[in-house]
Design a protein around this motif. Structure first.
Motif, PDB file in Angstrom:
ATOM      1  N   LEU A  64      15.305 -73.192 -72.968  1.00 16.71           N
ATOM      2  CA  LEU A  64      14.739 -73.883 -71.818  1.00 16.71           C
ATOM      3  C   LEU A  64      14.828 -72.940 -70.633  1.00 16.71           C
ATOM      4  O   LEU A  64      15.874 -72.311 -70.426  1.00 16.71           O
ATOM      5  N   LYS A  65      13.739 -72.831 -69.869  1.00 13.00           N
ATOM      6  CA  LYS A  65      13.810 -71.968 -68.691  1.00 13.00           C
ATOM      7  C   LYS A  65      12.841 -72.432 -67.622  1.00 13.00           C
ATOM      8  O   LYS A  65      11.871 -73.127 -67.903  1.00 13.00           O
ATOM      9  N   GLY A  66      13.151 -72.029 -66.405  1.00 14.67           N
ATOM     10  CA  GLY A  66      12.292 -72.310 -65.263  1.00 14.67           C
ATOM     11  C   GLY A  66      12.271 -71.091 -64.373  1.00 14.67           C
ATOM     12  O   GLY A  66      13.227 -70.319 -64.339  1.00 14.67           O
ATOM     13  N   GLY A  67      11.177 -70.916 -63.683  1.00 16.90           N
ATOM     14  CA  GLY A  67      11.074 -69.741 -62.831  1.00 16.90           C
ATOM     15  C   GLY A  67       9.830 -69.783 -61.984  1.00 16.90           C
ATOM     16  O   GLY A  67       9.261 -70.851 -61.737  1.00 16.90           O
ATOM     17  N   THR A  92      -1.251 -71.728 -56.064  1.00 17.93           N
ATOM     18  CA  THR A  92      -1.119 -70.618 -55.124  1.00 17.93           C
ATOM     19  C   THR A  92      -0.728 -69.337 -55.858  1.00 17.93           C
ATOM     20  O   THR A  92      -0.559 -69.334 -57.073  1.00 17.93           O
ATOM     21  N   LYS A  93      -0.546 -68.258 -55.106  1.00 17.27           N
ATOM     22  CA  LYS A  93      -0.167 -66.980 -55.719  1.00 17.27           C
ATOM     23  C   LYS A  93       1.253 -66.987 -56.269  1.00 17.27           C
ATOM     24  O   LYS A  93       1.579 -66.198 -57.144  1.00 17.27           O
ATOM     25  N   ILE A  94       2.106 -67.840 -55.754  1.00 21.11           N
ATOM     26  CA  ILE A  94       3.461 -67.996 -56.288  1.00 21.11           C
ATOM     27  C   ILE A  94       3.530 -69.385 -56.912  1.00 21.11           C
ATOM     28  O   ILE A  94       3.413 -70.393 -56.224  1.00 21.11           O
ATOM     29  N   ARG A  95       3.716 -69.407 -58.235  1.00 15.67           N
ATOM     30  CA  ARG A  95       3.695 -70.682 -58.961  1.00 15.67           C
ATOM     31  C   ARG A  95       4.971 -70.888 -59.754  1.00 15.67           C
ATOM     32  O   ARG A  95       5.271 -70.120 -60.672  1.00 15.67           O
ATOM     33  N   PRO A  96       5.721 -71.937 -59.452  1.00 17.78           N
ATOM     34  CA  PRO A  96       6.858 -72.286 -60.294  1.00 17.78           C
ATOM     35  C   PRO A  96       6.356 -72.701 -61.684  1.00 17.78           C
ATOM     36  O   PRO A  96       5.230 -73.187 -61.833  1.00 17.78           O
ATOM     37  N   PHE A  97       7.198 -72.494 -62.693  1.00 19.68           N
ATOM     38  CA  PHE A  97       6.858 -72.942 -64.040  1.00 19.68           C
ATOM     39  C   PHE A  97       8.108 -73.414 -64.767  1.00 19.68           C
ATOM     40  O   PHE A  97       9.233 -73.056 -64.403  1.00 19.68           O
ATOM     41  N   ALA A  98       7.888 -74.233 -65.787  1.00 24.40           N
ATOM     42  CA  ALA A  98       8.955 -74.694 -66.678  1.00 24.40           C
ATOM     43  C   ALA A  98       8.480 -74.433 -68.100  1.00 24.40           C
ATOM     44  O   ALA A  98       7.289 -74.582 -68.403  1.00 24.40           O
ATOM     45  N   GLU A  99       9.427 -74.026 -68.980  1.00 25.67           N
ATOM     46  CA  GLU A  99       9.064 -73.679 -70.350  1.00 25.67           C
ATOM     47  C   GLU A  99      10.141 -74.149 -71.308  1.00 25.67           C
ATOM     48  O   GLU A  99      11.330 -74.108 -71.002  1.00 25.67           O
ATOM     49  N   ALA A 100       9.711 -74.591 -72.491  1.00 28.07           N
ATOM     50  CA  ALA A 100      10.636 -74.980 -73.555  1.00 28.07           C
ATOM     51  C   ALA A 100      10.113 -74.424 -74.872  1.00 28.07           C
ATOM     52  O   ALA A 100       8.901 -74.360 -75.096  1.00 28.07           O
ATOM     53  N   SER A 101      11.042 -73.993 -75.735  1.00 22.55           N
ATOM     54  CA  SER A 101      10.666 -73.519 -77.075  1.00 22.55           C
ATOM     55  C   SER A 101      11.751 -73.901 -78.065  1.00 22.55           C
ATOM     56  O   SER A 101      12.930 -73.976 -77.726  1.00 22.55           O
ATOM     57  N   VAL A 102      11.324 -74.134 -79.310  1.00 28.93           N
ATOM     58  CA  VAL A 102      12.230 -74.457 -80.414  1.00 28.93           C
ATOM     59  C   VAL A 102      11.719 -73.703 -81.630  1.00 28.93           C
ATOM     60  O   VAL A 102      10.521 -73.733 -81.918  1.00 28.93           O
ATOM     61  N   GLY A 103      12.620 -72.997 -82.338  1.00 29.02           N
ATOM     62  CA  GLY A 103      12.145 -72.235 -83.480  1.00 29.02           C
ATOM     63  C   GLY A 103      13.189 -72.019 -84.554  1.00 29.02           C
ATOM     64  O   GLY A 103      14.364 -72.342 -84.390  1.00 29.02           O
ATOM     65  N   LEU A 104      12.729 -71.432 -85.640  1.00 27.00           N
ATOM     66  CA  LEU A 104      13.564 -71.096 -86.789  1.00 27.00           C
ATOM     67  C   LEU A 104      13.245 -69.687 -87.254  1.00 27.00           C
ATOM     68  O   LEU A 104      12.144 -69.191 -87.008  1.00 27.00           O
ATOM     69  N   LEU A 106      15.258 -68.332 -64.778  1.00 30.12           N
ATOM     70  CA  LEU A 106      16.622 -68.657 -65.205  1.00 30.12           C
ATOM     71  C   LEU A 106      16.485 -69.501 -66.461  1.00 30.12           C
ATOM     72  O   LEU A 106      15.597 -70.363 -66.530  1.00 30.12           O
ATOM     73  N   GLY A 107      17.349 -69.262 -67.428  1.00 33.39           N
ATOM     74  CA  GLY A 107      17.197 -70.021 -68.655  1.00 33.39           C
ATOM     75  C   GLY A 107      18.491 -70.247 -69.390  1.00 33.39           C
ATOM     76  O   GLY A 107      19.533 -69.670 -69.087  1.00 33.39           O
ATOM     77  N   TYR A 108      18.390 -71.110 -70.384  1.00 34.70           N
ATOM     78  CA  TYR A 108      19.490 -71.428 -71.282  1.00 34.70           C
ATOM     79  C   TYR A 108      18.967 -71.261 -72.707  1.00 34.70           C
ATOM     80  O   TYR A 108      17.876 -71.740 -73.039  1.00 34.70           O
ATOM     81  N   ARG A 109      19.746 -70.581 -73.570  1.00 34.01           N
ATOM     82  CA  ARG A 109      19.362 -70.405 -74.969  1.00 34.01           C
ATOM     83  C   ARG A 109      20.525 -70.820 -75.859  1.00 34.01           C
ATOM     84  O   ARG A 109      21.680 -70.483 -75.610  1.00 34.01           O
ATOM     85  N   TYR A 110      20.189 -71.548 -76.904  1.00 35.58           N
ATOM     86  CA  TYR A 110      21.160 -72.025 -77.890  1.00 35.58           C
ATOM     87  C   TYR A 110      20.727 -71.505 -79.252  1.00 35.58           C
ATOM     88  O   TYR A 110      19.577 -71.696 -79.654  1.00 35.58           O
ATOM     89  N   LEU A 111      21.615 -70.816 -79.956  1.00 36.99           N
ATOM     90  CA  LEU A 111      21.356 -70.304 -81.303  1.00 36.99           C
ATOM     91  C   LEU A 111      22.429 -70.849 -82.240  1.00 36.99           C
ATOM     92  O   LEU A 111      23.617 -70.835 -81.900  1.00 36.99           O
TER      93      LEU A 111
END
Length: 190
Positions: A142-145, A105-117, A160-165
């Motif tokens: 990690l985030k979802g929106g 639909t026009k409004i789509r929930p999503f989930a995303e994850a990333s890991v990097g250096l 909304l997300g969480y980031r760890y460094l």
């Protein structure tokens, strides 16, 4: 038939083989005066300047699933009140990511994850010159929106997300930062 064709058009944006470029919280600029309050009086402790840019680009490897890279570039400068010296931190993180969209639909929930250096550079002035440190930074996010599709090729996003460094200077000292984030941005699809 009109409703069905509208759903099919909206689904075409996140189908296999399409590309995306996103700027979720793509440009942050913070200029802050740090203040304190005590029972003995109020004051300021210093000034902070932070600039962050984190574009991302991806390719839909299957319907609704994009994989790609995020390049996070960050600069922080700090000067304590009454001090003549400044400190600065600059880092670059290259992070592979995966994002999954739910629905068509026009409004789509999503989930995303990333890991990097990436490299982190710290520079601070001392009495007899400038000292520099360099270390390797590990990043996890990690985030979802939800993506609000405004047209066939453009969406606004809230997440909304969480980031760890984390980085280690030597065997005795490690910086660890955890952030909870509310982000807004945009994505272009083609």
């Amino acid at each position: 038939l009109f409703v069905l064709s509208g759903i099919l058009v909206m689904n075409a944006q996140t189908t296999k083989g399409k590309f995306m470029i996103a700027g979720s919280s793509g440009l942050d600029f913070i200029a802050e005066t740090q203040k304190y309050k005590t029972n003995h009086g109020d004051g300021t402790s210093g000034k902070l300047l932070q600039i962050s840019i984190d574009p991302q680009a991806g390719w839909f490897v299957m319907d609704n699933l994009a994989a790609g890279l995020i390049l996070e570039m960050n600069y922080e400068g700090y000067k304590a009140d009454g001090a003549e010296h400044r400190e600065s931190v600059t880092y670059f993180v290259l992070a592979p990511f995966a994002r999954y969209y739910f629905g068509t639909t026009k409004i789509r929930p999503f989930a995303e994850a990333s890991v990097g250096l990436g490299p982190k550079f710290v520079k601070y002035e001392v009495m007899d010159g400038v000292e520099k440190d360099e270390t390797l930074l590990f990043a996890l996010q990690l985030k979802g929106g939800a993506a609000f599709f405004m047209s066939d090729n453009f969406s606004l996003e809230m997440s909304l997300g969480y980031r760890y460094l984390s980085d280690r200077y030597d065997s005795d000292y490690r910086d660890v930062n955890s952030d909870f984030m509310i982000q807004a941005g945009f994505t272009v699809y083609w």
